[in-house]
Design a protein around this motif. Structure first.
Motif, PDB file in Angstrom:
ATOM      1  N   UNK A  67       0.831  -1.205   0.000  1.00  0.00           N
ATOM      2  CA  UNK A  67       0.000   0.000   0.000  1.00  0.00           C
ATOM      3  C   UNK A  67       0.867   1.257   0.000  1.00  0.00           C
ATOM      4  N   UNK A  68       1.916   1.261   0.797  1.00  0.00           N
ATOM      5  CA  UNK A  68       2.827   2.411   0.821  1.00  0.00           C
ATOM      6  C   UNK A  68       3.481   2.617  -0.535  1.00  0.00           C
ATOM      7  N   UNK A  69       4.019   1.534  -1.110  1.00  0.00           N
ATOM      8  CA  UNK A  69       4.694   1.642  -2.407  1.00  0.00           C
ATOM      9  C   UNK A  69       3.746   2.133  -3.501  1.00  0.00           C
ATOM     10  N   UNK A  70       2.516   1.675  -3.455  1.00  0.00           N
ATOM     11  CA  UNK A  70       1.553   2.040  -4.497  1.00  0.00           C
ATOM     12  C   UNK A  70       1.087   3.490  -4.383  1.00  0.00           C
ATOM     13  N   UNK A  71       1.090   4.035  -3.192  1.00  0.00           N
ATOM     14  CA  UNK A  71       0.525   5.378  -2.999  1.00  0.00           C
ATOM     15  C   UNK A  71       1.560   6.485  -2.852  1.00  0.00           C
ATOM     16  N   UNK A  72       2.828   6.162  -2.834  1.00  0.00           N
ATOM     17  CA  UNK A  72       3.839   7.185  -2.588  1.00  0.00           C
ATOM     18  C   UNK A  72       3.840   8.279  -3.662  1.00  0.00           C
ATOM     19  N   UNK A  73       3.733   7.915  -4.917  1.00  0.00           N
ATOM     20  CA  UNK A  73       3.752   8.930  -5.995  1.00  0.00           C
ATOM     21  C   UNK A  73       2.485   9.790  -5.961  1.00  0.00           C
ATOM     22  N   UNK A  74       1.286   9.197  -5.889  1.00  0.00           N
ATOM     23  CA  UNK A  74       0.097  10.057  -5.787  1.00  0.00           C
ATOM     24  C   UNK A  74       0.125  10.960  -4.547  1.00  0.00           C
ATOM     25  N   UNK A  75       0.707  10.466  -3.449  1.00  0.00           N
ATOM     26  CA  UNK A  75       0.832  11.315  -2.260  1.00  0.00           C
ATOM     27  C   UNK A  75       1.754  12.496  -2.531  1.00  0.00           C
ATOM     28  N   UNK A  76       2.892  12.234  -3.146  1.00  0.00           N
ATOM     29  CA  UNK A  76       3.849  13.312  -3.476  1.00  0.00           C
ATOM     30  C   UNK A  76       3.233  14.342  -4.412  1.00  0.00           C
ATOM     31  N   UNK A  77       2.413  13.859  -5.350  1.00  0.00           N
ATOM     32  CA  UNK A  77       1.792  14.749  -6.330  1.00  0.00           C
ATOM     33  C   UNK A  77       0.481  15.349  -5.835  1.00  0.00           C
ATOM     34  N   UNK A  78       0.069  14.960  -4.632  1.00  0.00           N
ATOM     35  CA  UNK A  78      -1.213  15.402  -4.064  1.00  0.00           C
ATOM     36  C   UNK A  78      -2.358  15.112  -5.026  1.00  0.00           C
ATOM     37  N   UNK A  79      -2.316  13.932  -5.647  1.00  0.00           N
ATOM     38  CA  UNK A  79      -3.329  13.521  -6.610  1.00  0.00           C
ATOM     39  C   UNK A  79      -4.441  12.768  -5.871  1.00  0.00           C
ATOM     40  N   UNK A  80      -5.411  13.508  -5.380  1.00  0.00           N
ATOM     41  CA  UNK A  80      -6.469  12.926  -4.563  1.00  0.00           C
ATOM     42  C   UNK A  80      -7.315  11.913  -5.330  1.00  0.00           C
ATOM     43  N   UNK A  81      -7.532  12.159  -6.610  1.00  0.00           N
ATOM     44  CA  UNK A  81      -8.319  11.231  -7.417  1.00  0.00           C
ATOM     45  C   UNK A  81      -7.675   9.845  -7.435  1.00  0.00           C
ATOM     46  N   UNK A  82      -6.381   9.792  -7.714  1.00  0.00           N
ATOM     47  CA  UNK A  82      -5.674   8.514  -7.774  1.00  0.00           C
ATOM     48  C   UNK A  82      -5.579   7.899  -6.375  1.00  0.00           C
ATOM     49  N   UNK A  83      -5.326   8.723  -5.365  1.00  0.00           N
ATOM     50  CA  UNK A  83      -5.291   8.214  -3.990  1.00  0.00           C
ATOM     51  C   UNK A  83      -6.608   7.558  -3.602  1.00  0.00           C
ATOM     52  N   UNK A  84      -7.706   8.176  -3.979  1.00  0.00           N
ATOM     53  CA  UNK A  84      -9.022   7.601  -3.689  1.00  0.00           C
ATOM     54  C   UNK A  84      -9.210   6.259  -4.379  1.00  0.00           C
ATOM     55  N   UNK A  85      -8.714   6.144  -5.602  1.00  0.00           N
ATOM     56  CA  UNK A  85      -8.811   4.874  -6.324  1.00  0.00           C
ATOM     57  C   UNK A  85      -8.000   3.783  -5.626  1.00  0.00           C
ATOM     58  N   UNK A  86      -6.801   4.147  -5.148  1.00  0.00           N
ATOM     59  CA  UNK A  86      -6.001   3.175  -4.409  1.00  0.00           C
ATOM     60  C   UNK A  86      -6.689   2.798  -3.104  1.00  0.00           C
ATOM     61  N   UNK A  87      -7.260   3.751  -2.404  1.00  0.00           N
ATOM     62  CA  UNK A  87      -7.946   3.442  -1.139  1.00  0.00           C
ATOM     63  C   UNK A  87      -9.126   2.502  -1.370  1.00  0.00           C
ATOM     64  N   UNK A  88      -9.856   2.741  -2.449  1.00  0.00           N
ATOM     65  CA  UNK A  88     -10.965   1.839  -2.780  1.00  0.00           C
ATOM     66  C   UNK A  88     -10.441   0.428  -3.042  1.00  0.00           C
ATOM     67  N   UNK A  89      -9.324   0.350  -3.744  1.00  0.00           N
ATOM     68  CA  UNK A  89      -8.748  -0.958  -4.035  1.00  0.00           C
ATOM     69  C   UNK A  89      -8.352  -1.671  -2.742  1.00  0.00           C
ATOM     70  N   UNK A  90      -7.645  -0.973  -1.855  1.00  0.00           N
ATOM     71  CA  UNK A  90      -7.162  -1.601  -0.626  1.00  0.00           C
ATOM     72  C   UNK A  90      -8.282  -1.878   0.369  1.00  0.00           C
ATOM     73  N   UNK A  91      -9.435  -1.261   0.206  1.00  0.00           N
ATOM     74  CA  UNK A  91     -10.566  -1.502   1.098  1.00  0.00           C
ATOM     75  C   UNK A  91     -11.440  -2.686   0.664  1.00  0.00           C
ATOM     76  N   UNK A  92     -11.113  -3.321  -0.448  1.00  0.00           N
ATOM     77  CA  UNK A  92     -11.913  -4.453  -0.918  1.00  0.00           C
ATOM     78  C   UNK A  92     -11.863  -5.597   0.087  1.00  0.00           C
ATOM     79  N   UNK A  93     -12.995  -6.251   0.266  1.00  0.00           N
ATOM     80  CA  UNK A  93     -13.056  -7.334   1.242  1.00  0.00           C
ATOM     81  C   UNK A  93     -12.236  -8.548   0.821  1.00  0.00           C
ATOM     82  N   UNK A  94     -11.989  -8.711  -0.468  1.00  0.00           N
ATOM     83  CA  UNK A  94     -11.221  -9.855  -0.945  1.00  0.00           C
ATOM     84  C   UNK A  94      -9.734  -9.709  -0.613  1.00  0.00           C
ATOM     85  N   UNK A  95      -9.289  -8.501  -0.353  1.00  0.00           N
ATOM     86  CA  UNK A  95      -7.870  -8.222  -0.127  1.00  0.00           C
ATOM     87  C   UNK A  95      -7.558  -8.182   1.361  1.00  0.00           C
ATOM     88  N   UNK A  96      -6.535  -8.910   1.763  1.00  0.00           N
ATOM     89  CA  UNK A  96      -6.082  -8.926   3.156  1.00  0.00           C
ATOM     90  C   UNK A  96      -4.663  -8.361   3.218  1.00  0.00           C
TER      91      UNK A  96
END
Length: 95
Positions: free
Chosen positions: A54-83
């Motif tokens: 999760x950290x590796x996937x979100x570091x660039x959107x965090x640096x760029x303050x790209x909230x749209x992409x960050x939200x997409x990653x958060x949705x992905x990591x919040x899936x019930x299938x993913x542990x």
């Protein structure tokens, strides 16, 4: 499909590249990864990743303050299938 494997009850583990290519819908890998992911989730296969992914996937959107992409990653990591599993200092040092 080339990525379809007989899966054990334990599930599968994915790394940050898979996550990034899926979430950002990378044009080179989209035609393989998106159907593969849909198949996994439809079959209820348990998918594992470390919190480091999760950290590796979100570091660039965090640096760029790209909230749209960050939200997409958060949705992905919040899936019930993913542990997500924590990573200890010992594991990080051995890596």
């Amino acid at each position: 499909m080339g990525l379809t494997l007989p899966l054990a009850d334990e599930g599968i583990c994915i790394d940050s590249a898979i996550v990034i290519y899926l979430v950002e819908s990378h044009s080179r890998y989209r035609s393989v990864l998106e159907p593969w992911w849909m198949d996994l989730t439809a079959r209820g296969v348990r998918v594992f990743a470390s919190e480091l992914v999760e950290l590796e996937a979100t570091v660039i959107p965090l640096r760029l303050a790209d909230q749209f992409v960050l939200d997409r990653f958060r949705q992905f990591f919040d899936q019930s299938v993913l542990r997500l599993h924590g990573v200890t200092r010992d594991v990080l040092r051995r890596a």
